[in-house]
Design a protein around this motif. Structure first.
Motif, mmCIF file in Angstrom:
data_model
loop_
_atom_site.group_PDB
_atom_site.id
_atom_site.type_symbol
_atom_site.label_atom_id
_atom_site.label_comp_id
_atom_site.label_asym_id
_atom_site.label_seq_id
_atom_site.Cartn_x
_atom_site.Cartn_y
_atom_site.Cartn_z
ATOM 1 N N ALA A 174 0.746 -1.362 -0.114
ATOM 2 C CA ALA A 174 -0.025 -0.023 -0.048
ATOM 3 C C ALA A 174 0.904 1.142 0.176
ATOM 4 O O ALA A 174 2.118 1.298 0.587
ATOM 5 N N PRO A 175 0.263 2.426 -0.508
ATOM 6 C CA PRO A 175 1.148 3.541 -0.592
ATOM 7 C C PRO A 175 1.249 4.139 0.989
ATOM 8 O O PRO A 175 0.467 3.677 1.850
ATOM 9 N N PHE A 176 2.450 4.909 1.197
ATOM 10 C CA PHE A 176 2.623 5.467 2.651
ATOM 11 C C PHE A 176 3.095 6.962 2.319
ATOM 12 O O PHE A 176 3.448 7.247 1.263
ATOM 13 N N PHE A 177 3.323 7.645 3.366
ATOM 14 C CA PHE A 177 3.331 9.175 3.252
ATOM 15 C C PHE A 177 4.906 9.297 3.981
ATOM 16 O O PHE A 177 5.405 8.780 4.754
ATOM 17 N N MET A 178 5.797 10.064 3.555
ATOM 18 C CA MET A 178 6.964 10.381 3.793
ATOM 19 C C MET A 178 6.995 12.010 3.930
ATOM 20 O O MET A 178 7.184 12.742 3.053
ATOM 21 N N GLY A 179 7.299 12.312 5.286
ATOM 22 C CA GLY A 179 7.245 13.782 5.830
ATOM 23 C C GLY A 179 8.577 14.261 6.024
ATOM 24 O O GLY A 179 9.322 13.694 6.673
ATOM 25 N N TYR A 180 9.155 15.263 5.391
ATOM 26 C CA TYR A 180 10.335 15.948 5.539
ATOM 27 C C TYR A 180 10.483 17.234 6.450
ATOM 28 O O TYR A 180 11.352 17.707 6.676
ATOM 29 N N ASP A 181 9.262 17.855 6.886
ATOM 30 C CA ASP A 181 9.204 19.041 7.606
ATOM 31 C C ASP A 181 8.319 19.063 8.590
ATOM 32 O O ASP A 181 7.141 18.167 8.695
ATOM 33 N N PRO A 182 8.394 19.691 9.722
ATOM 34 C CA PRO A 182 7.502 19.662 10.809
ATOM 35 C C PRO A 182 6.290 20.447 10.427
ATOM 36 O O PRO A 182 6.436 21.289 9.293
ATOM 37 N N PRO A 183 5.112 20.200 11.251
ATOM 38 C CA PRO A 183 3.827 20.816 10.780
ATOM 39 C C PRO A 183 3.775 22.251 10.870
ATOM 40 O O PRO A 183 2.952 22.990 10.091
ATOM 41 N N PHE A 184 4.694 23.072 11.540
ATOM 42 C CA PHE A 184 4.829 24.494 11.562
ATOM 43 C C PHE A 184 5.441 25.195 10.413
ATOM 44 O O PHE A 184 5.616 26.279 10.415
ATOM 45 N N SER A 185 6.176 24.427 9.438
ATOM 46 C CA SER A 185 6.817 24.766 8.462
ATOM 47 C C SER A 185 5.852 25.613 7.489
ATOM 48 O O SER A 185 4.671 25.429 7.446
ATOM 49 N N VAL A 186 6.451 26.611 6.756
ATOM 50 C CA VAL A 186 5.482 27.151 5.656
ATOM 51 C C VAL A 186 5.151 26.202 4.749
ATOM 52 O O VAL A 186 6.012 25.601 3.947
ATOM 53 N N PRO A 187 3.672 26.045 4.466
ATOM 54 C CA PRO A 187 3.325 24.980 3.573
ATOM 55 C C PRO A 187 3.712 24.929 2.328
ATOM 56 O O PRO A 187 4.139 23.917 1.901
ATOM 57 N N PHE A 188 4.004 26.038 1.625
ATOM 58 C CA PHE A 188 4.400 25.825 0.108
ATOM 59 C C PHE A 188 5.796 25.468 0.236
ATOM 60 O O PHE A 188 6.235 25.243 -0.902
ATOM 61 N N LEU A 189 6.605 25.583 1.208
ATOM 62 C CA LEU A 189 8.184 25.218 1.226
ATOM 63 C C LEU A 189 8.306 23.830 1.590
ATOM 64 O O LEU A 189 9.457 23.303 1.597
ATOM 65 N N ARG A 190 7.152 23.107 2.286
ATOM 66 C CA ARG A 190 7.129 21.820 2.713
ATOM 67 C C ARG A 190 7.715 20.824 1.683
ATOM 68 O O ARG A 190 7.009 20.714 0.347
ATOM 69 N N ARG A 191 8.368 19.770 2.036
ATOM 70 C CA ARG A 191 8.538 18.391 1.097
ATOM 71 C C ARG A 191 7.677 17.316 1.538
ATOM 72 O O ARG A 191 8.004 16.870 2.634
ATOM 73 N N ASN A 192 6.695 16.847 1.052
ATOM 74 C CA ASN A 192 5.949 15.696 0.999
ATOM 75 C C ASN A 192 5.967 14.711 0.184
ATOM 76 O O ASN A 192 6.454 15.080 -1.171
ATOM 77 N N GLU A 193 5.834 13.373 0.401
ATOM 78 C CA GLU A 193 6.102 12.581 -0.775
ATOM 79 C C GLU A 193 5.099 11.296 -0.130
ATOM 80 O O GLU A 193 4.809 10.891 0.683
ATOM 81 N N VAL A 194 4.543 10.906 -1.265
ATOM 82 C CA VAL A 194 3.704 9.675 -1.178
ATOM 83 C C VAL A 194 4.500 8.357 -2.126
ATOM 84 O O VAL A 194 5.244 9.028 -2.970
ATOM 85 N N ALA A 195 4.494 7.358 -1.600
ATOM 86 C CA ALA A 195 5.455 6.336 -2.233
ATOM 87 C C ALA A 195 4.766 5.040 -2.113
ATOM 88 O O ALA A 195 4.046 4.640 -1.015
ATOM 89 N N VAL A 196 5.448 4.183 -2.903
ATOM 90 C CA VAL A 196 4.853 2.422 -2.929
ATOM 91 C C VAL A 196 6.304 1.907 -3.085
ATOM 92 O O VAL A 196 7.083 2.207 -3.964
ATOM 93 N N ARG A 197 6.407 0.678 -2.590
ATOM 94 C CA ARG A 197 7.292 -0.125 -2.590
ATOM 95 C C ARG A 197 7.125 -0.849 -3.923
ATOM 96 O O ARG A 197 6.040 -1.503 -4.551
ATOM 97 N N LEU A 198 8.216 -1.151 -4.918
ATOM 98 C CA LEU A 198 8.152 -2.040 -5.998
ATOM 99 C C LEU A 198 8.920 -3.235 -6.040
ATOM 100 O O LEU A 198 9.783 -3.397 -5.128
ATOM 101 N N GLN A 199 8.733 -4.142 -6.813
ATOM 102 C CA GLN A 199 9.465 -5.582 -7.060
ATOM 103 C C GLN A 199 11.032 -5.248 -7.333
ATOM 104 O O GLN A 199 11.311 -4.074 -8.024
ATOM 105 N N PRO A 200 11.954 -5.926 -6.660
ATOM 106 C CA PRO A 200 13.256 -5.654 -7.316
ATOM 107 C C PRO A 200 13.566 -5.784 -8.505
ATOM 108 O O PRO A 200 12.636 -6.468 -9.287
ATOM 109 N N GLU A 201 14.615 -5.173 -9.153
ATOM 110 C CA GLU A 201 14.669 -4.978 -10.561
ATOM 111 C C GLU A 201 14.953 -6.467 -11.042
ATOM 112 O O GLU A 201 15.830 -7.361 -10.349
ATOM 113 N N GLY A 202 14.413 -7.033 -11.944
ATOM 114 C CA GLY A 202 14.884 -8.245 -12.636
ATOM 115 C C GLY A 202 14.026 -9.265 -12.243
ATOM 116 O O GLY A 202 14.221 -10.594 -12.555
ATOM 117 N N THR A 203 12.832 -8.927 -11.246
ATOM 118 C CA THR A 203 12.001 -10.122 -10.654
ATOM 119 C C THR A 203 10.728 -9.857 -11.421
ATOM 120 O O THR A 203 10.264 -9.085 -11.838
#
Length: 203
Positions: A174-203
């Protein structure tokens, strides 16, 4: 590091993070191996070590608190911890790193600095915390800025899954969230990411 200096460094770090400056934080090493539509990146991450706990939701303050206590001394060494790039001090030094990972499956995870992992991360002294050794892996990641409430994360995760489906790539979880900044950071400067794990290369 004495208590005053520790507090001063932490306050400076917090002040910088308000405006999106996170250069003092270490980030897990990865290489971008492919770029897809909508800004989606396929990243190859190196092996790393994390400290992890169960979480009841995306904003579980109790889970964050348990992890924070680990990096600030609730560990077998009981060592004082810097929330910035490591400062020379007696004993094991554990720095705050980014991102903080929040899994849809009910976990929250801090990644530990490479030097700490290589030296042997201290065992947690508080119940409900565990060390996790993460092997090399591939992640598909969509980066965005602004606030990241649950509905926004779900919207971005849907976009990520749609792009992967169109590219013929199958997530392994399932997708998960990766947060790089505290909640009090200026919103438009925040780095947020959603990610999913993939099969290893060649499998």
């Amino acid at each position: 590091m004495d208590k005053f200096l520790y507090t001063l460094v932490t306050l400076i770090e917090a002040a910088l993070s308000v405006v999106g400056i996170r250069a003092t934080y270490e980030e897990p090493r990865y290489a971008v191996v492919e770029r897809l539509d909508r800004g989606v990146e396929i990243r190859a991450y190196e092996a790393r070590v994390a400290v992890e706990t169960e979480a009841s939701g995306d904003r579980d303050g109790a889970a964050f608190g348990r992890l924070f206590r680990y990096i600030t001394g609730a560990n077998a060494g009981g060592d004082r911890v810097a929330m910035t790039t490591p400062v020379e001090t007696k004993g094991q030094l554990i720095a705050m790193t980014v991102p903080v990972e929040r899994g849809a499956g009910g976990t929250m995870r801090f990644y530990l600095p490479r030097k700490v992992a290589e030296a042997g991360a201290p065992e947690p002294s508080e119940a409900g915390i565990r060390l996790v050794r993460v092997p090399p892996e591939r992640l598909a990641v969509l980066r965005f800025s602004g606030s990241a409430p649950p509905e926004e994360r779900r919207k971005r995760a849907d976009t990520l899954v749609h792009v992967l489906d169109a590219a013929g790539k199958q997530p392994t979880g399932a997708p998960f969230f990766m947060g790089y900044d505290p909640p009090f950071s200026v919103p438009f400067l925040r780095r947020n990411e959603v990610a999913v794990r993939l099969q290893p290369e060649g499998t």
